[in-house]
Write a protein that holds these residues in place. Sequence first.
Motif, PDB file in Angstrom:
ATOM      1  N   VAL A 119      13.199   0.712   0.085  1.00 56.77           N
ATOM      2  CA  VAL A 119      11.741   0.646   0.009  1.00 56.77           C
ATOM      3  C   VAL A 119      11.181   1.671   0.991  1.00 56.77           C
ATOM      4  CG1 VAL A 119       9.692  -0.799   0.175  1.00 56.77           C
ATOM      5  CG2 VAL A 119      11.876  -1.809  -0.547  1.00 56.77           C
ATOM      6  N   LEU A 120      10.478   2.665   0.455  1.00 57.84           N
ATOM      7  CA  LEU A 120      10.018   3.814   1.236  1.00 57.84           C
ATOM      8  C   LEU A 120       8.509   3.780   1.404  1.00 57.84           C
ATOM      9  CD1 LEU A 120      10.457   6.641   2.512  1.00 57.84           C
ATOM     10  CD2 LEU A 120      10.371   7.572   0.190  1.00 57.84           C
ATOM     11  N   SER A 121       8.067   4.058   2.625  1.00 56.15           N
ATOM     12  CA  SER A 121       6.639   4.173   2.907  1.00 56.15           C
ATOM     13  C   SER A 121       6.417   5.353   3.838  1.00 56.15           C
ATOM     14  CB  SER A 121       6.104   2.898   3.562  1.00 56.15           C
ATOM     15  OG  SER A 121       4.767   3.077   3.985  1.00 56.15           O
ATOM     16  N   VAL A 122       5.409   6.147   3.534  1.00 56.97           N
ATOM     17  CA  VAL A 122       5.001   7.248   4.413  1.00 56.97           C
ATOM     18  C   VAL A 122       3.546   7.004   4.786  1.00 56.97           C
ATOM     19  CG1 VAL A 122       4.746   9.731   4.694  1.00 56.97           C
ATOM     20  CG2 VAL A 122       6.613   8.836   3.291  1.00 56.97           C
ATOM     21  N   ARG A 123       3.329   6.632   6.040  1.00 60.56           N
ATOM     22  CA  ARG A 123       1.988   6.348   6.535  1.00 60.56           C
ATOM     23  C   ARG A 123       1.708   7.242   7.732  1.00 60.56           C
ATOM     24  NH1 ARG A 123       1.626  -0.120   7.143  1.00 60.56           N
ATOM     25  NH2 ARG A 123      -0.604   0.265   6.870  1.00 60.56           N
ATOM     26  N   GLU A 124       0.531   7.068   8.310  1.00 62.89           N
ATOM     27  CA  GLU A 124       0.182   7.875   9.483  1.00 62.89           C
ATOM     28  C   GLU A 124       1.168   7.652  10.617  1.00 62.89           C
ATOM     29  OE1 GLU A 124      -3.796   6.970  10.531  1.00 62.89           O
ATOM     30  OE2 GLU A 124      -4.666   7.820   8.691  1.00 62.89           O
ATOM     31  N   SER A 125       1.751   6.464  10.663  1.00 62.58           N
ATOM     32  CA  SER A 125       2.724   6.148  11.711  1.00 62.58           C
ATOM     33  C   SER A 125       4.083   6.778  11.463  1.00 62.58           C
ATOM     34  CB  SER A 125       2.879   4.633  11.838  1.00 62.58           C
ATOM     35  OG  SER A 125       3.267   4.068  10.590  1.00 62.58           O
ATOM     36  N   GLY A 126       4.259   7.395  10.283  1.00 59.87           N
ATOM     37  CA  GLY A 126       5.496   8.095  10.015  1.00 59.87           C
ATOM     38  C   GLY A 126       6.215   7.602   8.773  1.00 59.87           C
ATOM     39  N   TYR A 127       7.435   8.098   8.626  1.00 62.01           N
ATOM     40  CA  TYR A 127       8.286   7.848   7.466  1.00 62.01           C
ATOM     41  C   TYR A 127       9.134   6.616   7.746  1.00 62.01           C
ATOM     42  CZ  TYR A 127      11.878   9.109   3.938  1.00 62.01           C
ATOM     43  OH  TYR A 127      12.739   9.131   2.878  1.00 62.01           O
ATOM     44  N   LEU A 171       5.956   2.040  -1.173  1.00 58.56           N
ATOM     45  CA  LEU A 171       4.813   1.276  -0.683  1.00 58.56           C
ATOM     46  C   LEU A 171       3.742   2.246  -0.191  1.00 58.56           C
ATOM     47  CD1 LEU A 171       6.235  -1.658   1.492  1.00 58.56           C
ATOM     48  CD2 LEU A 171       5.092  -1.805  -0.715  1.00 58.56           C
ATOM     49  N   ASP A 172       2.496   1.750  -0.131  1.00 57.91           N
ATOM     50  CA  ASP A 172       1.386   2.548   0.385  1.00 57.91           C
ATOM     51  C   ASP A 172       1.259   3.859  -0.387  1.00 57.91           C
ATOM     52  OD1 ASP A 172       1.075   0.613   2.553  1.00 57.91           O
ATOM     53  OD2 ASP A 172       2.895   1.512   3.367  1.00 57.91           O
ATOM     54  N   SER A 173       1.460   3.763  -1.681  1.00 47.84           N
ATOM     55  CA  SER A 173       1.484   4.939  -2.540  1.00 47.84           C
ATOM     56  C   SER A 173       1.152   4.517  -3.961  1.00 47.84           C
ATOM     57  CB  SER A 173       2.880   5.576  -2.511  1.00 47.84           C
ATOM     58  OG  SER A 173       3.017   6.546  -3.533  1.00 47.84           O
ATOM     59  N   PRO A 174       0.537   5.408  -4.755  1.00 48.74           N
ATOM     60  CA  PRO A 174       0.382   5.086  -6.181  1.00 48.74           C
ATOM     61  C   PRO A 174       1.723   5.030  -6.916  1.00 48.74           C
ATOM     62  CG  PRO A 174      -0.338   7.327  -5.734  1.00 48.74           C
ATOM     63  CD  PRO A 174      -0.121   6.669  -4.404  1.00 48.74           C
ATOM     64  N   VAL A 175       2.748   5.659  -6.379  1.00 52.40           N
ATOM     65  CA  VAL A 175       4.090   5.588  -6.961  1.00 52.40           C
ATOM     66  C   VAL A 175       4.644   4.188  -6.736  1.00 52.40           C
ATOM     67  CG1 VAL A 175       6.461   6.437  -6.751  1.00 52.40           C
ATOM     68  CG2 VAL A 175       4.541   8.043  -6.673  1.00 52.40           C
ATOM     69  N   GLN A 176       5.268   3.624  -7.768  1.00 51.72           N
ATOM     70  CA  GLN A 176       5.848   2.279  -7.647  1.00 51.72           C
ATOM     71  C   GLN A 176       7.369   2.332  -7.533  1.00 51.72           C
ATOM     72  OE1 GLN A 176       4.347  -0.210 -10.840  1.00 51.72           O
ATOM     73  NE2 GLN A 176       2.227   0.308 -10.392  1.00 51.72           N
ATOM     74  N   TRP A 177       8.059   2.669  -8.625  1.00 52.21           N
ATOM     75  CA  TRP A 177       9.527   2.727  -8.630  1.00 52.21           C
ATOM     76  C   TRP A 177       9.950   4.069  -9.200  1.00 52.21           C
ATOM     77  CZ3 TRP A 177      13.055  -1.418  -7.449  1.00 52.21           C
ATOM     78  CH2 TRP A 177      12.423  -2.595  -7.023  1.00 52.21           C
ATOM     79  N   VAL A 178      10.956   4.678  -8.569  1.00 54.89           N
ATOM     80  CA  VAL A 178      11.460   5.985  -8.986  1.00 54.89           C
ATOM     81  C   VAL A 178      12.960   5.872  -9.242  1.00 54.89           C
ATOM     82  CG1 VAL A 178      11.716   8.417  -8.369  1.00 54.89           C
ATOM     83  CG2 VAL A 178       9.699   7.138  -7.587  1.00 54.89           C
ATOM     84  N   PHE A 179      13.402   6.385 -10.386  1.00 50.30           N
ATOM     85  CA  PHE A 179      14.811   6.303 -10.785  1.00 50.30           C
ATOM     86  C   PHE A 179      15.349   7.697 -11.084  1.00 50.30           C
ATOM     87  CE2 PHE A 179      12.905   2.264 -11.772  1.00 50.30           C
ATOM     88  CZ  PHE A 179      13.880   1.327 -11.473  1.00 50.30           C
ATOM     89  N   ASP A 180      16.581   7.928 -10.680  1.00 49.43           N
ATOM     90  CA  ASP A 180      17.275   9.174 -11.016  1.00 49.43           C
ATOM     91  C   ASP A 180      17.906   9.021 -12.388  1.00 49.43           C
ATOM     92  OD1 ASP A 180      18.781  11.450 -11.216  1.00 49.43           O
ATOM     93  OD2 ASP A 180      20.019  11.071  -9.448  1.00 49.43           O
ATOM     94  N   ARG A 181      17.418   9.784 -13.358  1.00 53.38           N
ATOM     95  CA  ARG A 181      17.913   9.701 -14.731  1.00 53.38           C
ATOM     96  C   ARG A 181      18.738  10.930 -15.121  1.00 53.38           C
ATOM     97  NH1 ARG A 181      18.421   5.152 -16.721  1.00 53.38           N
ATOM     98  NH2 ARG A 181      18.294   6.013 -18.819  1.00 53.38           N
ATOM     99  N   THR A 182      19.178  11.707 -14.140  1.00 56.04           N
ATOM    100  CA  THR A 182      19.862  12.969 -14.415  1.00 56.04           C
ATOM    101  C   THR A 182      21.102  12.777 -15.281  1.00 56.04           C
ATOM    102  OG1 THR A 182      19.085  13.783 -12.270  1.00 56.04           O
ATOM    103  CG2 THR A 182      20.866  15.012 -13.345  1.00 56.04           C
ATOM    104  N   GLU A 183      21.982  11.881 -14.859  1.00 56.27           N
ATOM    105  CA  GLU A 183      23.259  11.712 -15.548  1.00 56.27           C
ATOM    106  C   GLU A 183      23.076  11.202 -16.974  1.00 56.27           C
ATOM    107  OE1 GLU A 183      27.472   9.243 -14.948  1.00 56.27           O
ATOM    108  OE2 GLU A 183      26.006   9.389 -13.326  1.00 56.27           O
TER     109      GLU A 183
END
Length: 468
Positions: A94-102, A323-335
């Motif tokens: 679960v990734l969040s990038v806010r003013e307090s950092g990554y 979190l704290d983003s319009p992005v919800q879930w991201v999946f790698d579909r390369t393979e």
Amino acid sequence: MTGETGNGGTAVVVGGGLAGITAALRLAEADVEVTLLEARPRLGGLAFSFRRGELTVDNGQHVFLRCCTAYRGLIARLGAMGQMEIQPRLEVPVLSVRESGYRLGRLSRTELPVPLHLAASLAGYPHLAPADRLRVVRGALALQRLDLADPALDAVSFGAWLRAHWQNDRTIAALWDLVGVATLNARADEVSLALAAMVFKTGLLSENGASDIGIAKVPLGAVHHDAAGRELAAAEVTVRLRTKAVELKPDSDGRHTVRLENGELLSADTVVLAGAQDTASALLPPDAVAGQHRLGELGYAPILNVHVVYDRPVLRRPFFAALDSPVQWVFDRTEHSGVAAVHPGAQYLALSQSAVRDEIDLPVAELRARYLPELARLLPPARSAEVLDFFVTRERTATFDAAPGTAALRPGPATRVPGLLLAGSWTATGWPATMEGAVRSGHAAADAALAAAGRPAPVDRGDGRWPR
């Protein structure tokens, strides 16, 4: 008119999604002569693949949990379990990038008994303050005490219940909606407590492995169309694609006549309407189910999928939630996509965006302007990568609307018309609109059809295996 009665009678299944596939296979195994009709050119319903040039694209990212025993049972019946991968243990970055950092946190489990299996993960979860982690623990314990059989739960929104049980905006965003939006296609304030409680109690608070995530290792079409088609053929089910049923009439002799768009008539002892709720509603004879006039109140909720091909890898993990983003879930579909054959070294990411009524009809250019900078903010390697392709897929009617009061609008498999059954994730399965719910509805329709014909249904052993 076609359709002669065999030893087990005849059936027409209208709809080639997971519910229809399940019902058709079950009836065929009971020696029923089955014809499966699907208006689209492929099986699989809304969990399908298509070609975009040399790219193989799933219309959306579909995952399942280890607790989805009926879906796993169907996949095993199709001989496709080797094409699926289930985490040995739940782990969601679960990734969040806010003013307090990554900040990168993880929702994961241990082998401890429920609910202690999540304790270590929650104790170190950086997206909640210590006081908020205690709020979550109190909320989870209260949730665990709810009786899922209590009909009063469906009249209350999950958000209202959460706020009445010590939760605040941050705990809802960082945990309850993080999971709930993806599984229920609705935010806490918009979803029935009954359905939300079912998801969290079954997935997180039943067994310590129930929430382990499963993902197809191949395009969905390889399983839901190719493998399903082979098994249907082996079971001697007649599959007719690009074939739309436009009218259904019960006959005076207890049989049913299905009229196709081309004017052809099919006659059968049993008909299973296994399509979406509007399709089934349009075919139902008058007064076939209680409250039929209200079926139109069971609305839809959309899902948007954003597809991005970068010229180089920008994500090292199979997936993550934001979190704290319009992005919800991201999946790698390369393979899965075959993109490497077209663009060696490229990476294909798919963003799954649920509960997005305000975005579903936005122009592609506006979605591009919204999501590419956000991906660059979340994934620093994306800032210097070239975007080779950007496109979106939209499912405006992806799921039924899981709002409070939904339960009263979801009919069971049996109707008032002998030999006419309903299936589909929108029916009264007790589950939200998931692949699991769809398969369960197909089983329920087949069981009801066999019972009505005085034929014993195989015993469901409750372990996810296909009943015998």
